[in-house]
Design an enzyme around this catalytic site. Structure first.
Site, PDB file in Angstrom:
ATOM      1  N   GLU A 103       0.839  -1.213   0.000  1.00 55.40           N
ATOM      2  CA  GLU A 103       0.000   0.000   0.000  1.00 55.40           C
ATOM      3  C   GLU A 103       0.868   1.255   0.000  1.00 55.40           C
ATOM      4  OE1 GLU A 103      -0.357  -2.527   2.323  1.00 55.40           O
ATOM      5  OE2 GLU A 103      -1.693  -3.393   0.846  1.00 55.40           O
TER       6      GLU A 103
ATOM      7  N   SER B 185      -4.456 -11.420   1.211  1.00 54.14           N
ATOM      8  CA  SER B 185      -5.075 -12.757   1.146  1.00 54.14           C
ATOM      9  C   SER B 185      -6.224 -12.821   2.135  1.00 54.14           C
ATOM     10  CB  SER B 185      -4.020 -13.822   1.488  1.00 54.14           C
ATOM     11  OG  SER B 185      -3.673 -13.728   2.863  1.00 54.14           O
TER      12      SER B 185
HETATM   13  O1  LIG Z   1      -0.161 -15.270   1.938  1.00 52.74           O
HETATM   14  P1  LIG Z   1       0.065 -14.027   2.729  1.00 52.74           P
HETATM   15  O2  LIG Z   1      -1.099 -13.068   2.684  1.00 52.74           O
HETATM   16  O3  LIG Z   1       0.513 -14.329   4.123  1.00 52.74           O
HETATM   17  O4  LIG Z   1       1.309 -13.284   2.028  1.00 52.74           O
HETATM   18  C1  LIG Z   1       1.616 -11.926   2.296  1.00 52.74           C
HETATM   19  C2  LIG Z   1       0.874 -11.083   1.310  1.00 52.74           C
HETATM   20  C3  LIG Z   1       1.754 -11.191   0.097  1.00 52.74           C
HETATM   21  O5  LIG Z   1       1.472 -12.354  -0.589  1.00 52.74           O
HETATM   22  C4  LIG Z   1       3.141 -11.266   0.683  1.00 52.74           C
HETATM   23  C5  LIG Z   1       3.764  -9.890   0.675  1.00 52.74           C
HETATM   24  O6  LIG Z   1       4.984  -9.877   1.384  1.00 52.74           O
HETATM   25  O7  LIG Z   1       2.985 -11.716   2.029  1.00 52.74           O
HETATM   26  N1  GUN Z   2      -0.954  -5.715   1.677  1.00 51.95           N
HETATM   27  C1  GUN Z   2       0.079  -6.011   2.469  1.00 51.95           C
HETATM   28  N2  GUN Z   2       0.428  -7.299   2.624  1.00 51.95           N
HETATM   29  C2  GUN Z   2       1.477  -7.577   3.422  1.00 51.95           C
HETATM   30  N3  GUN Z   2       2.025  -8.777   3.751  1.00 51.95           N
HETATM   31  C3  GUN Z   2       3.038  -8.536   4.592  1.00 51.95           C
HETATM   32  N4  GUN Z   2       3.172  -7.204   4.820  1.00 51.95           N
HETATM   33  C4  GUN Z   2       2.188  -6.593   4.091  1.00 51.95           C
HETATM   34  C5  GUN Z   2       1.793  -5.231   3.933  1.00 51.95           C
HETATM   35  O1  GUN Z   2       2.364  -4.304   4.494  1.00 51.95           O
HETATM   36  N5  GUN Z   2       0.728  -5.007   3.115  1.00 51.95           N
END
Ligand SMILES: O=P(O)(O)O[C@@H]1C[C@H](O)[C@@H](CO)O1
Ligand code: GUN
Length: 263
Positions: free
Chosen positions: A184, A203
């Site tokens: 963001e 997610s």
């Molecule tokens: O699968 P998640 O939501 O834990 O993964 C987070 C969101 C992005 O896929 C990634 C960004 O660093 O981590």
């Molecule tokens: N959108 C979003 N996903 C993340 N996953 C880990 N850190 C972040 C973050 O700062 N923003």
């Protein structure tokens, strides 16, 4: 395009056949930073590459595994552990994002634990946070047609209370799912705060919607891997996200272990 519900039934049949089980009781989806915490959870029964099952493709995000692990929990439940997930930003559409959840439901799961790594707006980095609710900012949904799913209590109050008996220091937060893959802007983080969000991620919300449509009881847990953009001075990186998961491994492992004694 194949019917996603039929595809989930096919994947569930393949899961039952591959693992020689009649059903699973619950499913756990591991997000960024959670892989190590899920090592040694329960009695390892079997595992297979996710891509072996219909409708799944190998995860492409560092820190996400590509396996489906079957474990027996200390409570005696059969749990399917998805060591990785598909994200909306991978461009495969919404159905693949929630295919794992629909497959777990079709295979008999009644409960689902969704974990993720996310940015903290009003929670410190390094802390796991229970999701009390979410705000879906993706503009997408896994539901097509008149599927008027009630999302009151999308994250089970009973399971949240259970988690707090495992770790009474757990805070609750409101997770804003952005489309991604960019993190963001500071202005978007200020918007998320203004609309009541306390966490920002990419997610979980879409998976939770599909889970509630399937009648699953859902627990969502975020690991705050970093301060959301604009909150702290340093730039964001996925390497930092994965590193934060390693640093929080013992606390996450204790939390998941305590939960699986009760699920
Ligand atoms: O699968 P998640 O939501 O834990 O993964 C987070 C969101 C992005 O896929 C990634 C960004 O660093 O981590
Ligand atoms: N959108 C979003 N996903 C993340 N996953 C880990 N850190 C972040 C973050 O700062 N923003």
């Amino acid at each position: 395009m194949s019917d996603p519900y039929v595809l989930a039934e096919q994947a569930a049949d393949a899961l039952r056949t591959r693992f020689g089980v009649d059903a699973i009781d619950l499913a756990l989806v591991l997000g960024s930073g959670w892989a190590q915490a899920a090592e040694g959870l329960g009695e390892h029964l079997d595992e297979c590459p996710l891509a072996e099952l219909p409708g799944f493709s190998a995860p492409v995000v560092a820190g996400h595994g590509g396996d489906l692990r079957l474990v027996r929990t200390p409570a005696g439940s059969v749990a399917a552990v998805f060591t990785g997930r598909t994200h909306l930003y991978e461009g495969r559409g919404v159905a693949p994002v929630v295919h794992g959840v629909r497959t777990a439901a079709a295979a008999g799961a009644r409960r689902l634990v969704l974990t993720n790594g996310c940015g903290g707006i009003s929670h410190p980095a390094g802390a796991p946070v229970l999701l009390a609710d979410h705000i879906n900012l993706t503009g997408a949904t896994p539901l097509v047609g008149p599927r008027f799913v009630d999302l009151t209590d999308v994250y089970s109050p009973a399971l949240r209370d259970m988690a707090k008996t495992v770790d009474p220091t757990l805070e609750e937060g409101i997770y804003c799912q952005f489309h991604g893959p960019a993190y963001e802007t500071p202005a978007e983080v200020r918007m998320a705060r203004a609309i009541g969000g306390t966490l920002v991620g990419m997610s979980t919300a879409l998976e939770a919607i599909a889970a509630r449509e399937a009648g699953l009881e859902v627990l969502g847990i975020s690991l705050v891997t970093n301060a959301a953009a604009g909150i702290a001075a340093q730039p964001l990186s996925h390497a930092e996200v994965v590193e934060a998961g390693l640093a929080a491994q013992s606390r996450l492992s204790a939390l998941l272990g305590g939960l699986l004694e009760r699920l």
